[in-house]
Design an enzyme around this catalytic site. Structure first.
Site, short mmCIF file in Angstrom:
data_model
loop_
_atom_site.label_atom_id
_atom_site.label_comp_id
_atom_site.label_asym_id
_atom_site.label_seq_id
_atom_site.Cartn_x
_atom_site.Cartn_y
_atom_site.Cartn_z
N ARG A 102 0.07 14.98 12.90
CA ARG A 102 0.80 14.47 11.73
C ARG A 102 1.28 15.67 10.92
O ARG A 102 0.69 16.06 9.92
CB ARG A 102 -0.11 13.55 10.90
CG ARG A 102 -0.47 12.29 11.67
CD ARG A 102 -1.14 11.24 10.83
NE ARG A 102 -0.21 10.57 9.93
CZ ARG A 102 -0.53 9.47 9.22
NH1 ARG A 102 -1.74 8.95 9.32
NH2 ARG A 102 0.34 8.91 8.42
N ARG B 208 -9.24 -0.01 3.69
CA ARG B 208 -8.32 0.94 3.05
C ARG B 208 -6.99 0.27 2.73
O ARG B 208 -6.30 0.68 1.80
CB ARG B 208 -8.04 2.12 4.00
CG ARG B 208 -9.09 3.19 3.99
CD ARG B 208 -8.66 4.36 4.88
NE ARG B 208 -7.25 4.61 4.70
CZ ARG B 208 -6.38 4.83 5.69
NH1 ARG B 208 -6.77 4.85 6.93
NH2 ARG B 208 -5.10 5.02 5.43
N LYS C 14 0.83 -1.22 0.00
CA LYS C 14 0.00 0.00 0.00
C LYS C 14 0.86 1.26 0.00
O LYS C 14 0.63 2.17 -0.79
CB LYS C 14 -0.89 0.01 1.25
CG LYS C 14 -1.60 1.33 1.49
CD LYS C 14 -2.52 1.28 2.68
CE LYS C 14 -2.06 2.05 3.89
NZ LYS C 14 -1.84 3.46 3.76
N ASN C 15 1.85 1.29 0.89
CA ASN C 15 2.56 2.56 1.11
C ASN C 15 3.56 2.91 0.01
O ASN C 15 4.16 3.98 0.05
CB ASN C 15 3.22 2.57 2.49
CG ASN C 15 2.19 2.76 3.59
OD1 ASN C 15 1.03 3.08 3.31
ND2 ASN C 15 2.59 2.54 4.83
N CYS D 260 -4.99 7.94 8.87
CA CYS D 260 -5.22 7.45 10.23
C CYS D 260 -4.88 8.53 11.25
O CYS D 260 -3.96 9.33 11.05
CB CYS D 260 -4.35 6.22 10.50
SG CYS D 260 -4.92 4.76 9.61
N ASP E 172 3.78 0.48 12.15
CA ASP E 172 2.54 -0.06 11.59
C ASP E 172 2.31 -1.53 11.99
O ASP E 172 1.29 -2.12 11.61
CB ASP E 172 2.53 0.09 10.06
CG ASP E 172 2.28 1.53 9.65
OD1 ASP E 172 2.04 2.37 10.52
OD2 ASP E 172 2.33 1.82 8.43
N ASP F 137 5.72 19.81 8.25
CA ASP F 137 6.75 20.85 8.20
C ASP F 137 7.96 20.43 7.37
O ASP F 137 8.57 21.25 6.67
CB ASP F 137 7.17 21.25 9.62
CG ASP F 137 7.65 20.06 10.44
OD1 ASP F 137 6.87 19.08 10.58
OD2 ASP F 137 8.80 20.07 10.90
C1 UD1 Z 1 3.94 6.75 6.60
C2 UD1 Z 1 2.88 5.67 6.49
C3 UD1 Z 1 2.37 5.30 7.88
C4 UD1 Z 1 3.53 4.95 8.80
C5 UD1 Z 1 4.59 6.02 8.79
C6 UD1 Z 1 5.85 5.64 9.57
C7 UD1 Z 1 1.88 6.18 4.32
C8 UD1 Z 1 0.68 6.63 3.55
N1 UD1 Z 1 1.79 6.17 5.66
O1 UD1 Z 1 3.28 7.88 7.15
O2 UD1 Z 1 1.49 4.18 7.74
O3 UD1 Z 1 3.03 4.79 10.13
O4 UD1 Z 1 5.00 6.31 7.44
O5 UD1 Z 1 6.39 4.46 9.05
O6 UD1 Z 1 2.88 5.80 3.74
N2 UD1 Z 1 7.07 14.17 10.96
C9 UD1 Z 1 7.40 15.47 11.25
N3 UD1 Z 1 7.30 16.40 10.24
C10 UD1 Z 1 6.90 16.06 8.97
C11 UD1 Z 1 6.59 14.72 8.69
C12 UD1 Z 1 6.68 13.79 9.71
O7 UD1 Z 1 7.76 15.79 12.37
O8 UD1 Z 1 6.83 16.94 8.12
C13 UD1 Z 1 7.17 13.15 12.03
C14 UD1 Z 1 5.79 12.55 12.37
O9 UD1 Z 1 5.09 13.31 13.33
C15 UD1 Z 1 6.17 11.17 12.90
C16 UD1 Z 1 7.46 10.83 12.11
O10 UD1 Z 1 7.92 12.05 11.55
O11 UD1 Z 1 6.51 11.26 14.26
C17 UD1 Z 1 7.26 9.83 11.00
O12 UD1 Z 1 6.28 10.30 10.09
P1 UD1 Z 1 6.32 9.91 8.54
O13 UD1 Z 1 7.38 8.90 8.31
O14 UD1 Z 1 6.36 11.18 7.76
O15 UD1 Z 1 4.90 9.23 8.34
P2 UD1 Z 1 3.97 9.31 7.07
O16 UD1 Z 1 4.81 9.37 5.85
O17 UD1 Z 1 2.89 10.30 7.28
#
Ligand code: UD1
Length: 428
Positions: A122, A398, A22-23, A117, A306, A125
């Site tokens: 989330r 999903r 999926k991801n 989710c 996950d 930045d």
């Molecule tokens: C993706 C996955 C999600 C998984 C996560 C971590 C998808 C659609 N979703 O989510 O299922 O749980 O990776 O493996 O692929 N963060 C920041 N600033 C940012 C972005 C992230 O501080 O701009 C922090 C988040 O709060 C979190 C950490 O980084 O603590 C990891 O987030 P991230 O790897 O970005 O998760 P997603 O890509 O949203």
């Protein structure tokens, strides 16, 4: 309302074939926005998020032909910038990849802010920091991310303060057609990042280092269409590995890359579960009481966040106390109150769950509070005494392809029902 109904107690025996990831399907589908000509994407999981991503692309003007359940042909030559349908895009986390892809192709973007989710905050930045470093001005305005560059985006060095899958992928998408070289330091190393880079490189991109913490992207002038098969879903695989061990059965989980499963395999082995790795499958069985373990979720190659809820269920079955620490998200333990309703003995703090194992789980009505929490409820239902009814199963649909059918085929007593005013009217 649809529910999943499980009569617990059947050990699972046989083979479950894992679907595409999926991801990485979502970023690869949105990455086609960067490509001239037609792509054929194979091994897509038949899940609601993929259906939604394809609907969004069609809404933007892409020509899409479904070749079969898992293969689509996509041409985005006529896609317009800023045309992602608001209501569809805002419900899906992965839709923020449209921002990187539009910036890469058009030098500007306008995309509804993402849903997905609810794990607490989330933030995006780091995505914004990456786009700005490449030369775009970014605004968050009326529920949209809007960004625009003066002229072409320019390659640069970007340090990610936190390891982020989404930000790493979005910067790759924006940088792949930029002028010069972009270096992402402290990049996410997840297999989804590697899958996307492999797809883009097959289209003619020049991306090196995906899978390490330094990724180097040399901008190219255009990308051409290819046929590409998505990698297998490591989280779906891990979920079925835990289901096999938790039910005391024996499953071959096929179409996997065992290397991607090492952290899950290591923890299961520590619990006394047998895991035999083959080239593209793992065989999992448990024939002795499970031992308690401590687990901490971390970015890849650490134990995946996950898999946190699914791991919690098997920890409930171990004889003794274990700790499950969440190292990625602020609010990943919302599912625990559902497990407690089933008889689990768990004390929870914001970032750690103290699991007092060995108490029998009993079937009752529970909610899938998010996607992976829903998978955990399914595993709990498979081992619980009596009947478990899971509501809000749209979360599960999903991300899990044909979950009910796959589990039925290996001996689970599980079905999906349509419920009206509390009464079950149809079995589907
Ligand atoms: C993706 C996955 C999600 C998984 C996560 C971590 C998808 C659609 N979703 O989510 O299922 O749980 O990776 O493996 O692929 N963060 C920041 N600033 C940012 C972005 C992230 O501080 O701009 C922090 C988040 O709060 C979190 C950490 O980084 O603590 C990891 O987030 P991230 O790897 O970005 O998760 P997603 O890509 O949203």
């Amino acid at each position: 309302m649809e529910k999943i109904i499980i009569k617990g107690g059947n050990p699972l025996y046989g083979t479950i074939e894992v679907s595409g990831m999926k991801n990485s399907s979502l970023p690869i589908l949105f990455a086609t926005i960067l490509v001239k000509g037609t792509c054929v994407i194979e091994n897509l999981p038949p899940i609601d998020d993929v259906t939604a991503a394809i609907a969004i692309l069609k809404g933007m003007g892409a020509e899409v032909r479904n070749i079969d359940d898992t293969t689509v042909e996509i041409c985005t030559d006529n896609v317009g910038c800023g045309t992602a349908p608001y209501d569809m895009a805002r419900h899906m986390r992965g839709s923020y990849y449209i921002a990187g892809a539009e910036l890469g192709r058009f030098g500007r973007t306008s995309v509804p802010l993402p849903g997905g989710c609810d794990f607490g905050q989330r933030p995006i930045d780091l995505h914004i920091k990456g786009f700005e470093a490449l030369g775009a001005r970014v605004d968050l305005d009326s529920g949209y991310i809007r960004a625009e560059a003066d002229g072409t985006l320019k390659g640069t060095s970007i340090y990610m303060d936190v390891v982020s899958v989404g930000a790493t992928i979005n910067v790759i998408l924006a940088a792949v057609l930029a002028e010069g070289v972009t270096v992402i330091d402290n990049a996410a190393k997840e297999p989804h990042v590697v899958d996307l880079a492999n797809f883009l490189n097959a289209c003619g991109a020049d991306i090196a280092g995906a899978g390490t913490d330094i990724i180097r992207i040399k901008g190219v002038s255009s990308l051409n269409g290819v046929t590409y098969a998505v990698l297998p879903d490591m989280i779906e695989a891990g979920t079925y590995m835990i289901a096999a061990a938790a039910t005391g059965g024996r499953l071959t989980v096929s179409n996997v890359i065992p290397k991607h499963l090492e952290s899950v395999t290591a923890k299961l082995c520590e619990m006394g579960v047998h895991v035999e790795e083959n080239d593209s499958s793992v065989e999992v069985w448990a024939d002795a009481p499970l031992r308690p373990v401590n687990v901490k979720t971390q970015p890849y190659p650490g134990f995946p966040t996950d898999m946190n809820p699914q791991m919690c269920v098997i920890m409930c079955l171990a004889e003794g106390n274990g700790q499950l620490r969440e190292g990625v998200w602020d609010n990943r333990f919302r599912y625990i109150k559902e497990l407690i309703r089933m008889g689990a003995d768990i004390t929870v703090e914001p970032k750690v769950a103290y699991v007092h194992g060995g108490k029998p789980l009993k079937g009752t009505s529970v909610r899938a509070v998010d996607l992976r929490a829903g998978a955990a409820m399914v595993i709990a239902g498979l081992v619980a005494e009596g009947v478990t009814e899971i509501s809000d199963i749209y979360h599960i649909e999903r991300g899990y392809a044909n979950l009910v059918e796959k589990l039925c085929a290996v001996g689970a007593d599980i079905k999906k029902t349509v419920v009206s005013d509390g009464a079950c009217v149809t079995a589907v």
